[in-house]
Design a protein around this motif. Structure first.
Motif, PDB file in Angstrom:
ATOM      1  N   ILE A 200      21.954  23.956   7.738  1.00  0.00           N
ATOM      2  CA  ILE A 200      22.000  24.242   9.002  1.00  0.00           C
ATOM      3  C   ILE A 200      20.843  25.176  10.039  1.00  0.00           C
ATOM      4  CG2 ILE A 200      23.615  25.319  11.038  1.00  0.00           C
ATOM      5  CD1 ILE A 200      25.935  25.757   9.080  1.00  0.00           C
ATOM      6  N   PHE A 201      20.159  24.672  10.784  1.00  0.00           N
ATOM      7  CA  PHE A 201      18.829  25.396  11.873  1.00  0.00           C
ATOM      8  C   PHE A 201      20.012  25.853  12.288  1.00  0.00           C
ATOM      9  CE2 PHE A 201      15.137  23.462   9.527  1.00  0.00           C
ATOM     10  CZ  PHE A 201      15.013  22.352   8.971  1.00  0.00           C
ATOM     11  N   PHE A 202      19.316  27.250  13.367  1.00  0.00           N
ATOM     12  CA  PHE A 202      19.555  27.446  14.254  1.00  0.00           C
ATOM     13  C   PHE A 202      18.406  27.622  15.416  1.00  0.00           C
ATOM     14  CE2 PHE A 202      23.156  29.024  11.604  1.00  0.00           C
ATOM     15  CZ  PHE A 202      24.312  28.254  12.905  1.00  0.00           C
ATOM     16  N   THR A 203      18.145  26.874  16.578  1.00  0.00           N
ATOM     17  CA  THR A 203      17.541  26.505  17.525  1.00  0.00           C
ATOM     18  C   THR A 203      17.293  26.977  18.869  1.00  0.00           C
ATOM     19  OG1 THR A 203      17.846  24.702  18.188  1.00  0.00           O
ATOM     20  CG2 THR A 203      16.826  24.405  15.944  1.00  0.00           C
ATOM     21  N   GLY A 204      16.472  27.454  19.422  1.00  0.00           N
ATOM     22  CA  GLY A 204      17.017  27.901  21.041  1.00  0.00           C
ATOM     23  C   GLY A 204      15.484  28.743  21.142  1.00  0.00           C
ATOM     24  N   LYS A 205      15.822  29.305  22.503  1.00  0.00           N
ATOM     25  CA  LYS A 205      14.881  30.071  23.228  1.00  0.00           C
ATOM     26  C   LYS A 205      14.052  31.575  22.255  1.00  0.00           C
ATOM     27  CE  LYS A 205      13.788  31.690  27.201  1.00  0.00           C
ATOM     28  NZ  LYS A 205      12.717  31.650  27.979  1.00  0.00           N
ATOM     29  N   GLY A 206      13.663  32.098  21.992  1.00  0.00           N
ATOM     30  CA  GLY A 206      13.300  33.282  21.749  1.00  0.00           C
ATOM     31  C   GLY A 206      15.028  34.176  22.443  1.00  0.00           C
ATOM     32  N   GLY A 207      15.403  35.621  21.909  1.00  0.00           N
ATOM     33  CA  GLY A 207      15.963  36.020  23.001  1.00  0.00           C
ATOM     34  C   GLY A 207      17.598  35.830  23.185  1.00  0.00           C
ATOM     35  N   VAL A 208      17.106  33.907  22.680  1.00  0.00           N
ATOM     36  CA  VAL A 208      18.759  33.856  23.288  1.00  0.00           C
ATOM     37  C   VAL A 208      20.310  34.611  22.075  1.00  0.00           C
ATOM     38  CG1 VAL A 208      18.416  31.663  24.171  1.00  0.00           C
ATOM     39  CG2 VAL A 208      18.922  31.417  22.530  1.00  0.00           C
ATOM     40  N   GLY A 209      19.387  34.442  20.883  1.00  0.00           N
ATOM     41  CA  GLY A 209      20.586  34.845  19.986  1.00  0.00           C
ATOM     42  C   GLY A 209      20.999  34.504  18.786  1.00  0.00           C
ATOM     43  N   LYS A 210      19.289  33.598  18.873  1.00  0.00           N
ATOM     44  CA  LYS A 210      19.853  32.671  17.231  1.00  0.00           C
ATOM     45  C   LYS A 210      20.273  33.301  16.142  1.00  0.00           C
ATOM     46  CE  LYS A 210      15.585  31.336  17.374  1.00  0.00           C
ATOM     47  NZ  LYS A 210      14.781  31.653  19.158  1.00  0.00           N
ATOM     48  N   SER A 211      19.514  34.496  16.123  1.00  0.00           N
ATOM     49  CA  SER A 211      19.195  35.449  14.653  1.00  0.00           C
ATOM     50  C   SER A 211      20.442  36.041  14.130  1.00  0.00           C
ATOM     51  CB  SER A 211      18.059  36.275  14.655  1.00  0.00           C
ATOM     52  OG  SER A 211      16.953  35.869  14.524  1.00  0.00           O
ATOM     53  N   THR A 212      21.398  36.409  15.548  1.00  0.00           N
ATOM     54  CA  THR A 212      22.211  36.602  16.236  1.00  0.00           C
ATOM     55  C   THR A 212      24.110  35.908  15.033  1.00  0.00           C
ATOM     56  OG1 THR A 212      21.432  38.259  17.685  1.00  0.00           O
ATOM     57  CG2 THR A 212      24.068  38.291  17.029  1.00  0.00           C
ATOM     58  N   ILE A 213      23.233  34.645  15.922  1.00  0.00           N
ATOM     59  CA  ILE A 213      24.296  33.546  15.612  1.00  0.00           C
ATOM     60  C   ILE A 213      24.270  33.706  14.151  1.00  0.00           C
ATOM     61  CG2 ILE A 213      25.537  31.623  16.668  1.00  0.00           C
ATOM     62  CD1 ILE A 213      25.859  33.409  18.385  1.00  0.00           C
ATOM     63  N   ALA A 214      22.698  32.935  13.246  1.00  0.00           N
ATOM     64  CA  ALA A 214      22.679  32.525  12.820  1.00  0.00           C
ATOM     65  C   ALA A 214      23.446  33.249  11.954  1.00  0.00           C
ATOM     66  CB  ALA A 214      21.298  32.572  11.863  1.00  0.00           C
TER      67      ALA A 214
ATOM     68  N   LEU B  83      14.968  20.818  24.927  1.00  0.00           N
ATOM     69  CA  LEU B  83      15.076  20.466  22.767  1.00  0.00           C
ATOM     70  C   LEU B  83      16.607  19.617  22.732  1.00  0.00           C
ATOM     71  CD1 LEU B  83      14.908  22.525  20.568  1.00  0.00           C
ATOM     72  CD2 LEU B  83      16.767  24.039  21.167  1.00  0.00           C
ATOM     73  N   ILE B  84      16.789  19.326  22.949  1.00  0.00           N
ATOM     74  CA  ILE B  84      18.393  18.416  22.906  1.00  0.00           C
ATOM     75  C   ILE B  84      18.012  17.701  23.093  1.00  0.00           C
ATOM     76  CG2 ILE B  84      20.259  18.025  23.794  1.00  0.00           C
ATOM     77  CD1 ILE B  84      21.358  20.037  23.774  1.00  0.00           C
ATOM     78  N   ASP B  85      16.984  17.142  23.905  1.00  0.00           N
ATOM     79  CA  ASP B  85      16.470  15.745  24.748  1.00  0.00           C
ATOM     80  C   ASP B  85      15.447  15.526  23.099  1.00  0.00           C
ATOM     81  OD1 ASP B  85      17.639  15.469  26.676  1.00  0.00           O
ATOM     82  OD2 ASP B  85      16.549  16.116  27.932  1.00  0.00           O
ATOM     83  N   SER B  86      14.490  16.327  22.760  1.00  0.00           N
ATOM     84  CA  SER B  86      13.649  16.481  21.945  1.00  0.00           C
ATOM     85  C   SER B  86      14.057  15.850  20.004  1.00  0.00           C
ATOM     86  CB  SER B  86      12.684  17.111  21.852  1.00  0.00           C
ATOM     87  OG  SER B  86      12.545  17.334  22.879  1.00  0.00           O
ATOM     88  N   LEU B  87      15.483  16.798  20.052  1.00  0.00           N
ATOM     89  CA  LEU B  87      16.113  16.520  18.947  1.00  0.00           C
ATOM     90  C   LEU B  87      16.953  15.058  19.030  1.00  0.00           C
ATOM     91  CD1 LEU B  87      17.638  20.057  18.502  1.00  0.00           C
ATOM     92  CD2 LEU B  87      16.083  18.964  17.152  1.00  0.00           C
TER      93      LEU B  87
ATOM     94  N   PHE C  22      12.740  31.896   9.294  1.00  0.00           N
ATOM     95  CA  PHE C  22      10.963  30.977   9.731  1.00  0.00           C
ATOM     96  C   PHE C  22      10.562  31.683  10.590  1.00  0.00           C
ATOM     97  CE2 PHE C  22      10.616  28.004   5.812  1.00  0.00           C
ATOM     98  CZ  PHE C  22      11.917  27.938   5.497  1.00  0.00           C
ATOM     99  N   ASP C  23      11.200  32.491  11.287  1.00  0.00           N
ATOM    100  CA  ASP C  23      10.651  33.013  12.788  1.00  0.00           C
ATOM    101  C   ASP C  23       9.067  34.256  12.374  1.00  0.00           C
ATOM    102  OD1 ASP C  23       9.898  33.720  15.907  1.00  0.00           O
ATOM    103  OD2 ASP C  23      12.074  34.190  15.934  1.00  0.00           O
ATOM    104  N   PRO C  24       8.122  34.172  12.348  1.00  0.00           N
ATOM    105  CA  PRO C  24       7.265  35.338  12.399  1.00  0.00           C
ATOM    106  C   PRO C  24       7.434  36.610  13.132  1.00  0.00           C
ATOM    107  CG  PRO C  24       6.578  33.046  13.592  1.00  0.00           C
ATOM    108  CD  PRO C  24       7.565  32.586  13.437  1.00  0.00           C
TER     109      PRO C  24
ATOM    110  N   PRO D   2       9.552  29.402  17.182  1.00  0.00           N
ATOM    111  CA  PRO D   2       9.850  29.335  18.695  1.00  0.00           C
ATOM    112  C   PRO D   2       9.954  27.996  18.499  1.00  0.00           C
ATOM    113  CG  PRO D   2       8.259  31.122  18.440  1.00  0.00           C
ATOM    114  CD  PRO D   2       8.986  31.008  16.888  1.00  0.00           C
ATOM    115  N   THR D   3      10.884  27.485  19.743  1.00  0.00           N
ATOM    116  CA  THR D   3      11.096  25.785  20.236  1.00  0.00           C
ATOM    117  C   THR D   3      10.408  25.036  19.911  1.00  0.00           C
ATOM    118  OG1 THR D   3      12.509  26.657  21.790  1.00  0.00           O
ATOM    119  CG2 THR D   3      11.997  24.772  21.926  1.00  0.00           C
ATOM    120  N   GLY D   4       8.675  25.242  20.123  1.00  0.00           N
ATOM    121  CA  GLY D   4       7.957  24.449  20.045  1.00  0.00           C
ATOM    122  C   GLY D   4       7.124  24.303  18.267  1.00  0.00           C
ATOM    123  N   LEU D   5       6.813  25.368  17.603  1.00  0.00           N
ATOM    124  CA  LEU D   5       6.751  25.007  16.539  1.00  0.00           C
ATOM    125  C   LEU D   5       8.331  24.512  15.745  1.00  0.00           C
ATOM    126  CD1 LEU D   5       5.345  25.593  14.207  1.00  0.00           C
ATOM    127  CD2 LEU D   5       5.923  27.527  13.999  1.00  0.00           C
TER     128      LEU D   5
END
Ligand SMILES: Nc1ncnc2c1ncn2[C@@H]1O[C@H](COP(=O)(O)OP(=O)(O)O)[C@@H](O)[C@H]1O
Ligand SMILES: [Mg+2]
Lengths: 308, 96
Positions: free
Chosen positions: A4-18, A237-241, A37-39, A137-140
């Motif tokens: 499961i990959f948790f993606t999203g803008k920094g600060g939205v809570g990716k790590s918390t939700i993951a 993000l959703i469009d690109s995915l 994998f987030d630096p 981050p999203t771009g990477l």
């Protein structure tokens, strides 16, 4: 094994939700490895432990790890420079070292190091039921997930050119009886040409990886917040995915508040309701916790069941 | 930098006409020349990634380098010719 990959803008809570999903899945008896994998790692902070690039057991069936992408890229470059300098030590007029040194600054190495690390985990950690990836981050993240596709289309092109080269060599071989340069015999057969063989082995590797990423066993989760800033990036993000054919399973509206329910609905509608293709994405809400805005890995919402 | 990108694209465009001519040729010499041209294009495409030119992911070049001795020699010979795109590329890489 599922990922499961948790993606999203920094600060939205990716790590918390993951972390919450990892905790809940482990709580239902699954063996889980959560890898950041987030630096800007904060998996360790959330669980209150010091982490490294070696997995650490947090509780019975829950393991945690933080991958150092910088270190991984450096290691990759160092290993290859050593190998190539060895092979080409005699090619002095052509200053190869310069080329290898430039590698450090050339685009794509970080993505490649990340994807390779993910691939190693997917291949190596088979005893886990779930691998949870907290993404950079999203771009990477998008560049990492696009790499198999980009690579495969280039390999296709390079293989075609290589084929032409080998055909020419074959023609010359048929006429002259041999094809060599300064006594070195050159391959004209696809099965004997090392370059072609290597291209094919890279191709095989990425086809397999691509197949896994698009499969039932992989899930992408997009985390967002009920605000317009996060809407923009989540839409992109959703469009690109979607374009990459990645399986988006859920969108999580994190830091939801009852007082913002109208705004939240508007944002959720814009993100998932408008386009027909997004209907299969499950929408989940996670309420804003506590007064300080600090959340832990223990959340009230059941987030694990959609992945079971 | 732009000059180099333009040149690499020219070379890639040439590739197709080379391919086309190649199909019609029956002379070994021409074929040998074309074979070298193709090798040059192949390695140029790979090296472009090191200079940020639209090109395959750099790791592909890294993985192939150990087997590209012959191609690199062709390239080395080529880069001695004055107006060659790759000597320019090499020049570019020399700047820190
Ligand atoms: N549901 C929530 N309620 C309250 N605070 C939250 C919630 N989710 C995340 N946070 C807080 O928001 C901040 C960013 O969360 P984090 O998980 O680190 O985001 P990311 O990994 O996407 O950068 C942290 O301080 C975290 O505690
Ligand atoms: Mg984080």
């Amino acid at each position: 094994m599922k990922t499961i990959f948790f993606t999203g803008k920094g600060g939205v809570g990716k790590s918390t939700i993951a972390s919450a999903v990892a905790w809940q899945l482990a709580g239902s008896g699954k063996k889980v490895l959560a890898v950041s994998f987030d630096p800007a790692h904060n998996l360790g902070d959330i669980f209150g432990v010091q982490l490294s690039d070696r997995k650490k057991r947090f509780e019975d069936t829950l393991y945690l790890e933080e991958v150092d992408l910088n270190k991984a890229s450096e290691r990759y470059i160092r290993e290859n420079i050593a190998l190539l300098e060895d092979v080409y030590s005699y090619l002095k007029p052509f200053n190869m070292e310069r080329y290898f040194q430039v590698l450090k600054y050339s685009p794509g190495i970080e993505e490649y190091a990340s994807l390779t690390a993910m691939e190693e985990l997917i291949r190596g950690e088979k005893e886990f039921d779930y691998l949870i990836f907290d993404t950079p981050p999203t771009g990477l993240t998008l560049r990492i997930l696009a790499l198999p596709y980009v690579t495969l289309s280039w390999i296709e092109r390079l293989k075609r050119i290589r084929s032409s080269i080998l055909e020419k060599r074959y023609t010359i071989h048929n006429i002259n009886g041999h094809f060599s340069e300064k006594g070195v015999k050159l391959a004209y057969n696809e099965d004997e040409d090392m370059v072609m063989k290597k291209l094919k082995s890279i191709e095989e590797r990425f086809i397999e990886l691509q197949k896994f990423l698009k499969s039932e066993n992989n899930s992408i989760v997009v985390v967002f917040n009920p605000d317009f800033l996060s809407l923009r990036e989540s839409e992109r993000l959703i469009d690109s995915l979607d374009e990459l054919g990645m399986p988006i399973r859920a969108a999580i509206d994190n830091k939801y508040e009852e007082s913002l329910s109208e705004l939240a609905e508007e944002i959720e509608g814009k993100l998932l309701g408008g386009k027909g293709k997004n209907h299969e994405i499950e929408l989940l809400r996670v309420s804003k916790q506590g007064r300080t805005g600090e959340a832990t890995y223990e959340l009230d919402e059941n987030l694990a069941s959609i992945f079971l | 930098m732009l000059e180099i990108v333009k040149r690499v694209f020219e070379i890639i465009k040439n590739f197709f006409s080379v391919m086309d001519r190649a199909h019609r040729s029956r002379v070994t010499e021409l074929t040998a020349y074309e074979e070298r041209e193709l090798e040059n294009i192949f390695v140029l495409l790979l090296l472009g990634s090191l200079a940020g030119i639209p090109s395959p992911p750099a790791f592909i070049a890294v993985e192939l380098f150990p087997y590209m001795e012959h191609e690199l020699k062709v390239l080395e010979a080529r880069s001695k010719e004055a107006s060659d795109a790759l000597s320019e590329l090499a020049g570019l890489l020399d700047m820190d």
